[in-house]
Design a protein around this motif. Structure first.
Motif, PDB file in Angstrom:
ATOM      1  N   UNK A 198     -35.181  -4.938  17.086  1.00  8.42           N
ATOM      2  CA  UNK A 198     -34.409  -6.168  16.968  1.00  8.42           C
ATOM      3  C   UNK A 198     -35.265  -7.195  16.240  1.00  8.42           C
ATOM      4  N   UNK A 199     -34.743  -7.694  15.117  1.00  7.46           N
ATOM      5  CA  UNK A 199     -35.421  -8.711  14.319  1.00  7.46           C
ATOM      6  C   UNK A 199     -34.593  -9.986  14.397  1.00  7.46           C
ATOM      7  N   UNK A 200     -35.216 -11.055  14.853  1.00 10.30           N
ATOM      8  CA  UNK A 200     -34.511 -12.336  14.977  1.00 10.30           C
ATOM      9  C   UNK A 200     -33.938 -12.778  13.627  1.00 10.30           C
ATOM     10  N   UNK A 201     -32.756 -13.456  13.664  1.00 10.00           N
ATOM     11  CA  UNK A 201     -31.983 -13.759  14.874  1.00 10.00           C
ATOM     12  C   UNK A 201     -30.845 -12.783  15.163  1.00 10.00           C
ATOM     13  N   UNK A 202     -30.615 -11.759  14.252  1.00  9.77           N
ATOM     14  CA  UNK A 202     -29.425 -10.912  14.450  1.00  9.77           C
ATOM     15  C   UNK A 202     -29.550  -9.503  13.905  1.00  9.77           C
ATOM     16  N   UNK A 203     -30.706  -9.089  13.444  1.00 12.10           N
ATOM     17  CA  UNK A 203     -30.818  -7.780  12.791  1.00 12.10           C
ATOM     18  C   UNK A 203     -31.120  -6.671  13.796  1.00 12.10           C
TER      19      UNK A 203
END
Length: 411
Positions: free
Chosen positions: A242-247
């Protein structure tokens, strides 16, 4: 623990100065439209982001720009404008804007036109064309945040495809689903069988429905392993990021196979755009269900009905063995779940279980960033210039029981 109403509002709301929306606006780049949608001197494309309306266009020289939709003069829509000679010209009175948002001509002003143009108040946004997408920074100031060089950004065109669709629910519902490993073996069982032909690793998720989750915090968010004990004594490990903010960077179904980055970006409080970047870092992508669609701006398809008919669920096909009644695409199955949750899911009376750890961490990361912003700080997990996002790897594989999944992730 369920969220309070105040926490749920802080998490989900992005319009009208809401802290989450303002934090995203200032500290993150947003995808606006696929690159192919913009032709040099072609029609501007209307875009709605964070509850406000914009137009995106490609100038004569190939540069891209994103502007407020309404002309600052008399508020006519620039989506109606003429795209010519490296700028959009409003067809109401002829004011012209370059890709930086600057007024370069105001032909109906009788005084010193050049001086007048310099003093027109405009919002200026920075836009770039990367990875098959037009990205925009909507924040204020002269220095955009570092760009998220995700693994697909610099791949050749034949190694990626970009599709998206607008979904009439809040964006966080989509982000949560991208990190929810336990739903795959249930909701997507039939779709996985149809697309895999019974022959890839994702089928293993249907054999063990209660994964054990293990997490590692990362400067960009976190990675986690969903560990499934298999009947033969081995363990299927599925490691996603999970890569901020939505990936959500999702592991491929097989070694060196194509993988996907899912991201759900806020259009407004009750609408999001679901993006699917399907790519193969090793070789040309070839023909896939994602790359073959004739309408990449509206794919995967939304459920075919509304609440009156259970969003078009096909009970006849369920009688014949399909598990959900939404055979169109796995994305359609997800969208049906989001729609059934309501425009903004009520998280105040949920009853969570051991499989929800990754979803909880998504919420915690987003709430932390919003609170840091409210305290006048840059979010801890804003994009970092020293990080090489291209090296983020999501992998899956079968391991002997007890073997550390990190060996798989770092091989």
């Amino acid at each position: 623990m369920p969220l309070s109403k105040e926490e749920n509002d802080l998490l989900t709301r992005v319009e009208n100065g809401a802290p989450m929306g303002e934090m995203i606006r200032q500290h993150y780049w947003m995808p606006a439209v696929p690159s192919f949608k913009l032709e040099a001197d072609g029609a501007p494309v209307r875009v709605r982001l964070l509850g406000k309306n914009y137009v995106a266009f490609r100038a004569t020289n190939g540069d891209v720009g994103v502007l407020d939709e309404q002309c600052p003069h008399r508020k006519a829509s620039l989506a109606l404008g003429r795209n010519e000679d490296n700028g959009i010209r409003c067809i109401y009175h002829g004011w012209k804007f370059n890709v930086k948002g600057e007024v370069v001509e105001a032909p109906n002003h009788a005084g010193n036109q050049e001086q007048f143009c310099k003093h027109v108040r405009v919002n200026r946004y920075t836009a770039v064309d990367r990875g098959g997408l037009i990205w925009v920074w909507l924040g204020t100031g002269d220095t955009p945040p570092p760009f998220p060089d995700l693994p697909f950004m610099d791949l050749p065109v034949d190694q990626r495809s970009v599709t998206s669709v607008e979904v009439p629910t809040n964006w966080v519902q989509g982000v949560e689903a991208s990190m929810d490993s336990s739903h795959v073996g249930v909701l997507h069982e039939s779709t996985t069988q149809l697309t895999a032909g019974g022959g890839n690793q994702r089928m293993l998720m249907t054999k063990s429905l209660a994964p054990k989750l293990e997490f590692e915090e990362r400067p960009y968010g976190y990675r986690y392993a969903a560990l499934r004990a298999l009947p033969d004594g081995n363990t299927y490990a599925r490691v996603n990021n999970f890569v901020m903010p939505w990936y959500g960077i999702i592991c491929p179904p097989d070694d060196q196979g194509p993988t996907t980055v899912f991201f759900s970006t806020p259009v407004d409080d009750v609408t999001h755009r679901a993006w699917f970047v399907h790519y193969n870092p090793h070789r040309p992508l070839g023909m896939t269900i994602m790359s073959a669609t004739p309408d990449v701006w509206n794919f995967p398809p939304l459920p075919p009905g509304d609440p009156k008919d259970n969003w078009g669920q096909n009970r006849d096909i369920m009688k014949r063995g399909h598990k959900t009644g939404f055979p169109q695409h796995l994305g359609t199955e997800d969208f049906a779940m989001f729609l059934s949750q309501g425009p903004i899911a009520d998280r105040t009376d949920e009853q969570l279980c051991s499989a929800d750890g990754a979803v909880i961490r998504v919420r915690q990361a987003l709430l932390k960033a919003a609170r840091e912003f409210m305290a006048g700080q840059a979010p801890t997990m804003a994009h970092h210039p020293e990080l090489d996002y291209r090296k983020i790897r999501s992998v899956g594989g079968v391991l002997p029981s007890g073997e550390d999944w990190r060996k798989l992730a770092e091989a």
